[in-house]
Motif scaffolding. Structure first.
Motif, PDB file in Angstrom:
ATOM      1  N   PRO A 432     -28.738 -42.529  20.633  1.00 51.63           N
ATOM      2  CA  PRO A 432     -28.459 -41.858  21.919  1.00 51.63           C
ATOM      3  C   PRO A 432     -27.861 -40.473  21.715  1.00 51.63           C
ATOM      4  N   TRP A 433     -28.170 -39.574  22.613  1.00 57.07           N
ATOM      5  CA  TRP A 433     -27.676 -38.201  22.485  1.00 57.07           C
ATOM      6  C   TRP A 433     -26.163 -38.110  22.531  1.00 57.07           C
ATOM      7  N   ILE A 434     -25.506 -39.043  23.219  1.00 51.64           N
ATOM      8  CA  ILE A 434     -24.051 -38.988  23.330  1.00 51.64           C
ATOM      9  C   ILE A 434     -23.378 -39.162  21.980  1.00 51.64           C
ATOM     10  N   ALA A 435     -24.055 -39.840  21.037  1.00 54.68           N
ATOM     11  CA  ALA A 435     -23.462 -40.078  19.718  1.00 54.68           C
ATOM     12  C   ALA A 435     -23.203 -38.757  19.000  1.00 54.68           C
ATOM     13  N   SER A 436     -24.196 -37.886  18.986  1.00 59.08           N
ATOM     14  CA  SER A 436     -24.017 -36.592  18.311  1.00 59.08           C
ATOM     15  C   SER A 436     -23.008 -35.722  19.046  1.00 59.08           C
ATOM     16  N   MET A 437     -22.948 -35.838  20.383  1.00 60.35           N
ATOM     17  CA  MET A 437     -21.983 -35.031  21.141  1.00 60.35           C
ATOM     18  C   MET A 437     -20.542 -35.426  20.843  1.00 60.35           C
ATOM     19  N   ILE A 438     -20.320 -36.682  20.569  1.00 55.95           N
ATOM     20  CA  ILE A 438     -18.975 -37.125  20.189  1.00 55.95           C
ATOM     21  C   ILE A 438     -18.529 -36.403  18.919  1.00 55.95           C
ATOM     22  N   PHE A 439     -19.457 -36.264  17.982  1.00 57.56           N
ATOM     23  CA  PHE A 439     -19.105 -35.575  16.732  1.00 57.56           C
ATOM     24  C   PHE A 439     -18.974 -34.065  16.938  1.00 57.56           C
ATOM     25  N   VAL A 440     -19.696 -33.514  17.906  1.00 56.35           N
ATOM     26  CA  VAL A 440     -19.499 -32.100  18.255  1.00 56.35           C
ATOM     27  C   VAL A 440     -18.075 -31.891  18.763  1.00 56.35           C
ATOM     28  N   ALA A 441     -17.575 -32.814  19.590  1.00 52.20           N
ATOM     29  CA  ALA A 441     -16.202 -32.732  20.096  1.00 52.20           C
ATOM     30  C   ALA A 441     -15.202 -32.826  18.954  1.00 52.20           C
ATOM     31  N   ILE A 442     -15.499 -33.650  17.962  1.00 55.88           N
ATOM     32  CA  ILE A 442     -14.601 -33.786  16.802  1.00 55.88           C
ATOM     33  C   ILE A 442     -14.552 -32.477  16.016  1.00 55.88           C
ATOM     34  N   VAL A 443     -15.697 -31.811  15.882  1.00 51.81           N
ATOM     35  CA  VAL A 443     -15.702 -30.483  15.249  1.00 51.81           C
ATOM     36  C   VAL A 443     -14.857 -29.503  16.076  1.00 51.81           C
ATOM     37  N   GLY A 444     -14.934 -29.614  17.406  1.00 53.14           N
ATOM     38  CA  GLY A 444     -14.125 -28.766  18.274  1.00 53.14           C
ATOM     39  C   GLY A 444     -12.634 -28.970  18.052  1.00 53.14           C
TER      40      GLY A 444
END
Length: 568
Positions: A432-444
């Motif tokens: 799911p696309w939300i999985a990669s977005m969670i890791f984008v937030a972690i990079v943030g």
């Protein structure tokens, strides 16, 4: 984005500037204050009668009475009301957002620029890269002049020129004119060299961490606001006008914040305010009173070797100080990741069927990470303040303890990149696309934490040289972001097997991040030893030690005079 000029952790008081963060040439003999309470105490003692019945003599130069910060403290930025200070900071927040917004919104118009000027996509990206690269040098250019002329005229001039140079971009008759406008706009962006410098005019060292955290958020947040807004522009406007509106929006936003700054933000630079106070006193009949800049010639202020030294010192520290180099490379790499993702996220989420505005909203994940990191620093700052107060003579507590929260948050950078690398596959693989977005937030989370903690630590560790140390940090962030913006799409489109380009590319970035974050742990544990080998940090340490001995000696002498003073 950049914050090259930041406030010193100790109050450095000298003839020319008792308050500034950017004054790298502060004299070694100046008294040091770690909090507003200590500054107020010193001010009170300086003005009360001594046993011999005399007041502290005024500072004189060639027979002229030069006003100092202690004499006019109630009329300077430190004494502004809390409400006024945060009103000023709010406007500065918006200014910083607008400057970083300019650096990223342009990329949403690349398709229209390609068609308009018949250039390749890679050539169109030069406009994004050149703005960031010249922005890196522009910040260093403006810093010394904000010292001499004041924060207000420099910020007004910077905002006016940035807005002005948006016109040759949006009205460009050819591609060369567009690139020239972007380059000049970046060069004229004052950035953090002035906005963070302004914090030093309003807050003492113990009070400024919350203000710095606020402005840091505006810097990182502005960079991701661009693609969010740009996504809607390209989604609802035709290609041939969408790119122009990406520039018009920058101009409109810049014009609004310039007007807000013009009407709402007063001058805060201490030396400039002292000059104004001296003029008012002379007009009121008081003679022989001058401000610190009034007794210096134009040559001394603008054409001395000192100006060149201040401009070059950030690069000297960057390439000769291991602490500055390692932390600046980490900070620069972290920020460059965000600008590389401006290119990468559209590649990822287009595979999920996202349209332009949905691709833009993917950057909200970065904002969520920034909010989480900002909120987490509030208790971390409180803990750090308590630790410094509990161990005032412990070097590690005073300096390296500021990196404590970063020890826990910096691993988010490689973790986020590794996670994003292997969850950014297309929907065909049922991820799911939300999985990669969670890791984008972690990079943030990591990007905000790295910028905030490294700036805070450099401010403290390098004292009167902090402007140059943080200047190297800011220069690294902008310069690396600009260079890697050009490399991003070719990198993510050619690394590894044809169906694993994004996975391999982000894995390589994660491996680099894993090496860079080790510097934080080394500096946290070995910082005192490393600083002793630094001529800049060691000079500051000796200065603080001499100030302490001098204060103890004066205190002891005062007590002896009272002991032997005749009874009234």
């Amino acid at each position: 984005m950049s914050a090259p000029e930041s406030a010193p952790p100790m109050r450095q008081l000298d003839d020319n500037d008792a308050s500034t963060l950017n004054n790298d040439h502060t004299r070694a003999s100046t008294p040091t204050f770690t909090s507003e309470k200590e500054l107020e105490k010193h001010r009170a003692e300086a003005h009360k009668n001594k046993p011999d019945g005399h007041h502290t003599p005024p500072h004189l130069k060639e027979g002229k009475h030069i006003l100092t910060e202690l004499e006019c403290y109630s009329e300077l930025g430190f004494s502004f009301s809390k409400r006024k200070k945060w009103m000023i900071l709010t406007v500065i927040f918006l200014i910083q957002v607008s400057m970083n917004f300019n650096s990223s919104l342009y990329s949403n118009g690349l398709t229209g620029i390609e068609a308009k000027f018949d250039v390749s996509a890679q050539a169109a990206r030069v406009g994004a890269a050149v703005f960031l690269i010249t922005y890196a040098f522009g910040c260093e250019l403006f810093a010394p002049f904000s010292e001499e002329l004041g924060r207000w005229p420099i910020l007004q001039g910077s905002l006016f020129l940035v807005n002005l140079f948006n016109l040759p971009v949006v009205l460009a008759p050819n591609f060369g004119s567009l690139i020239a406008g972007r380059a000049l706009g970046g060069l004229c962006s004052a950035g953090g060299s002035v906005t963070l410098g302004l914090i030093a005019d309003l807050f003492t060292a113990e009070d400024q961490q919350y203000a710095v955290a606020f402005i840091v958020f505006s810097s990182v947040g502005g960079s991701v606001l661009g693609p969010i807004v740009g996504g809607f522009v390209t989604a609802y406007l035709a290609e041939d006008i969408a790119w122009k509106w990406c520039i018009w929006i920058q101009l409109i936003f810049g014009g609004v914040v310039q007007a807000m700054h013009f009407f709402l933000v007063p001058e805060t630079r201490t030396t400039v305010l002292l000059d104004r106070i001296a003029k008012k006193r002379r007009a009121a009949g008081e003679t022989n009173v001058y401000g610190p800049n009034e007794v210096r010639t134009v040559k001394e202020r603008f054409f001395s070797k000192e100006i060149i030294t201040i401009m070059l010192r950030p690069f000297v520290l960057y390439f000769t100080e291991p602490i500055v180099l390692c932390l600046s490379l980490l900070s620069g790499f972290s920020d460059a990741i965000v600008f590389m993702q401006i290119q990468a996220l559209s590649l990822v989420y287009t595979n999920y069927g996202f349209n332009d505005w949905q691709n833009g909203l993917a950057f909200v994940a970065f904002l969520i990470g920034y909010f989480i990191a900002w909120g987490s620093f509030i208790p971390a700052i409180k803990r750090n303040i308590a630790q410094r107060e509990a161990y005032p003579d412990d070097e590690h507590a005073q300096f390296e303890s500021r990196l404590w929260w970063l020890l826990w948050t910096v691993p988010c950078l490689p973790i986020g990149l590794f996670g994003f690398a292997w969850t950014c596959a297309s929907s065909d693989n049922h991820i799911p696309w939300i999985a990669s977005m969670i890791f984008v937030a972690i990079v943030g989370i990591a990007n905000y934490a790295i910028y905030m903690a490294t700036i805070d630590y450099m401010i403290c560790a390098y004292g009167p040289y902090s402007a140059s140390a943080t200047g190297g940090n800011g220069w690294s962030r902008d310069f690396l972001a600009g260079v890697l913006t050009l490399a991003a799409t070719p990198f993510f489109s050619n690394i590894g097997p044809s169906d694993k380009h994004l996975q391999y590319g982000n894995t390589i970035l994660a491996c680099i991040a894993s090496l860079l974050v080790l510097a934080v742990y080394v500096i946290y544990w070995k910082g005192p030893t490393m600083r002793k080998r630094s001529k800049f940090a060691e000079h500051l340490s000796q200065q603080r030690h001499e100030d302490k001995l001098s204060n103890e000696k004066k205190s002891s002498g005062k007590e002896m005079r009272f002991e032997h003073a005749p009874e009234a």
